[in-house]
Design an enzyme around this catalytic site. Structure first.
Site, PDB file in Angstrom:
ATOM      1  N   LYS A 229       3.464  90.052  18.666  1.00 34.57           N
ATOM      2  CA  LYS A 229       2.379  89.977  17.688  1.00 34.57           C
ATOM      3  C   LYS A 229       1.031  89.889  18.389  1.00 34.57           C
ATOM      4  O   LYS A 229       0.843  89.082  19.309  1.00 34.57           O
ATOM      5  CB  LYS A 229       2.573  88.762  16.782  1.00 34.57           C
ATOM      6  CG  LYS A 229       3.825  88.833  15.913  1.00 34.57           C
ATOM      7  CD  LYS A 229       3.720  89.913  14.854  1.00 34.57           C
ATOM      8  CE  LYS A 229       4.869  89.880  13.884  1.00 34.57           C
ATOM      9  NZ  LYS A 229       4.740  90.901  12.812  1.00 34.57           N
TER      10      LYS A 229
ATOM     11  N   ASP B 219       2.812  94.642  17.425  1.00 33.77           N
ATOM     12  CA  ASP B 219       2.521  94.648  15.998  1.00 33.77           C
ATOM     13  C   ASP B 219       1.190  93.951  15.775  1.00 33.77           C
ATOM     14  O   ASP B 219       1.085  92.730  15.910  1.00 33.77           O
ATOM     15  CB  ASP B 219       3.637  93.943  15.217  1.00 33.77           C
ATOM     16  CG  ASP B 219       3.447  94.055  13.716  1.00 33.77           C
ATOM     17  OD1 ASP B 219       2.468  94.690  13.282  1.00 33.77           O
ATOM     18  OD2 ASP B 219       4.288  93.508  12.969  1.00 33.77           O
TER      19      ASP B 219
ATOM     20  N   GLU C  86       2.590  99.011  16.146  1.00 35.89           N
ATOM     21  CA  GLU C  86       2.813  98.975  14.705  1.00 35.89           C
ATOM     22  C   GLU C  86       1.545  98.545  13.966  1.00 35.89           C
ATOM     23  O   GLU C  86       0.927  97.545  14.320  1.00 35.89           O
ATOM     24  CB  GLU C  86       3.952  98.000  14.413  1.00 35.89           C
ATOM     25  CG  GLU C  86       4.408  97.960  12.980  1.00 35.89           C
ATOM     26  CD  GLU C  86       5.628  97.070  12.800  1.00 35.89           C
ATOM     27  OE1 GLU C  86       5.857  96.632  11.649  1.00 35.89           O
ATOM     28  OE2 GLU C  86       6.347  96.796  13.789  1.00 35.89           O
TER      29      GLU C  86
ATOM     30  N   ASP D 206       3.298 100.540   8.936  1.00 35.49           N
ATOM     31  CA  ASP D 206       4.079  99.507   8.245  1.00 35.49           C
ATOM     32  C   ASP D 206       3.429  99.208   6.899  1.00 35.49           C
ATOM     33  O   ASP D 206       3.824  99.754   5.873  1.00 35.49           O
ATOM     34  CB  ASP D 206       4.175  98.252   9.105  1.00 35.49           C
ATOM     35  CG  ASP D 206       4.987  97.130   8.446  1.00 35.49           C
ATOM     36  OD1 ASP D 206       5.560  97.359   7.360  1.00 35.49           O
ATOM     37  OD2 ASP D 206       5.043  96.019   8.994  1.00 35.49           O
TER      38      ASP D 206
ATOM     39  N   LYS E 169      10.559  98.442   4.768  1.00 30.90           N
ATOM     40  CA  LYS E 169      11.010  97.099   4.407  1.00 30.90           C
ATOM     41  C   LYS E 169      11.362  97.093   2.925  1.00 30.90           C
ATOM     42  O   LYS E 169      10.599  97.607   2.107  1.00 30.90           O
ATOM     43  CB  LYS E 169       9.921  96.049   4.704  1.00 30.90           C
ATOM     44  CG  LYS E 169       9.626  95.878   6.197  1.00 30.90           C
ATOM     45  CD  LYS E 169       8.473  94.926   6.429  1.00 30.90           C
ATOM     46  CE  LYS E 169       8.188  94.780   7.924  1.00 30.90           C
ATOM     47  NZ  LYS E 169       6.955  94.013   8.184  1.00 30.90           N
TER      48      LYS E 169
END
Length: 365
Positions: free
Chosen positions: A162, A191, A219, A244, A268
């Site tokens: 992250k 991400d 991402e 995403d 997702k």
């Protein structure tokens, strides 16, 4: 095979370590659990966590959407006419993707049980075992490097790191520290959770490319609505870019794919509104020759089991981000579901999601 009853209840499970991203910090996994009972005694399970900063939904809004809007429309319907049932759910309300997803996965659980097939096999049956990455929360470069080394020592070979919370120069230092600590072989996926602007994202990614940090993919570097910015980053860097938060629906996916705004898509269930819509995104991406990751929010093993069955069924789903249950201090599934063996996840061959029993100790009274 008619839907006889739909029940919901809230659960809460503490995380053993805080989960930190550019958007939020999570210490407790909260969810709405859905139980669908059919008139042939088949029971299906689903769940939906509230993820305000991504989906915009709360526990209360998810509960109301399921019980107040969707349940009256489908109780009594036959799952043998499943397209009609899923169409009713999809058209019942604008948005509400998490509520739709929880109900959708419970219904797919029932349908696959009726077919006496695992859900993965019912949906296509491509993989029996998949491998998850493990997430490194955003902290100081030194702390993140230590965490990364621990996860590699625990057998994980792909890390989802992250970034995007503060200065972009600090993000580069974070990745430098991690790569130095874990060596050249492990996969690093970044991400940014929408934390960068397009031009600074390009600057940071080029810097990491020049430093030879060997990043597998980046991402969602920019804001979800900024498709032009996403395309700018994709066009001006060599590292693959994954959409995403920019892709909730098949229509979102169509826009990204047609414009070439990203190299990959993260699907997702909580964004898509469940397996029924997620299948459309995966198939559309496959037409464009685009690979997908399937990830999750901070979910329990109920939601992850459903997502893993979907992911294992599709040939162009090549990456998996299913570490959330490993972050929790307990397991809401008392028997069944997918099985974790380190980084490997065994899908199993039991009918449906293979969930035997649910542990009600985590229910919120």
């Amino acid at each position: 095979m008619n839907i006889e009853k739909i029940e919901t209840y809230r659960i809460a499970i503490p995380l053993h370590t805080p989960f930190k991203t550019a958007l939020r910090t999570v210490t407790v996994a909260e969810s709405i659990v859905v139980k669908v009972t059919c008139d042939d005694a088949i029971i299906g399970w689903g769940e939906a966590p509230p993820t305000h900063v991504i989906t915009g939904y709360s526990l209360a809004s998810i509960e109301f959407a399921i019980n107040g809007i969707m349940k009256p429309l489908i109780v009594g319907e036959s799952l043998l006419n499943r397209e009609r049932v899923f169409e009713k759910i999809h058209q019942s309300a604008v948005g509400n993707s998490s509520a739709k997803a929880a109900l959708d996965m419970a219904l797919y659980d029932c349908i696959a049980q009726h077919a006496n097939m695992s859900l993965a096999n019912f949906l296509g049956g491509y993989n029996d075992t998949i491998e998850t990455d493990y997430t490194v929360s955003v902290n100081s470069p030194e702390e993140m490097a230590t965490d990364a080394e621990k996860y590699i020592d625990n057998g994980f070979t792909a890390l989802k790191v992250k970034v995007g919370k503060d200065l972009i120069e600090t993000d580069v230092k974070r990745i430098e520290a991690i790569r130095k600590q874990i060596g050249p072989d492990a996969l690093i996926r970044l991400d940014a959770n929408q934390g960068w602007k397009a031009k600074e994202a390009v600057r940071a990614i080029r810097k990491m490319e020049d430093l030879g940090l060997n990043i597998e993919l980046i991402e969602q570097p920019v804001k979800a609505h900024d498709i032009e910015g996403l395309q700018y980053v994709t066009d001006h860097t060599d590292t693959p870019i994954m959409a995403d938060e920019s892709v909730f629906s098949p229509n979102d996916a169509k826009r990204v794919l047609e414009s070439g705004a990203a190299d990959m898509i993260n699907i997702k269930l909580m964004k898509a509104g469940g397996i029924h819509q997620a299948l459309k995104i995966a198939k559309l991406a496959d037409v464009y020759g685009v690979e997908c990751m399937v990830g999750s929010m901070i979910e329990t093993k109920i939601g992850i089991t459903a997502a893993a069955h979907f992911a294992a069924s599709q040939p162009n789903v090549t990456r998996y981000d299913f570490d959330a249950p490993l972050m929790l201090s307990g397991d809401v599934i008392a028997g069944g579901g997918v099985t974790y063996r380190g980084k490997s996840i065994e899908i199993g061959s039991k009918p449906g999601l293979g969930i035997d029993t649910i542990d009600r100790q985590f229910a919120v009274k």
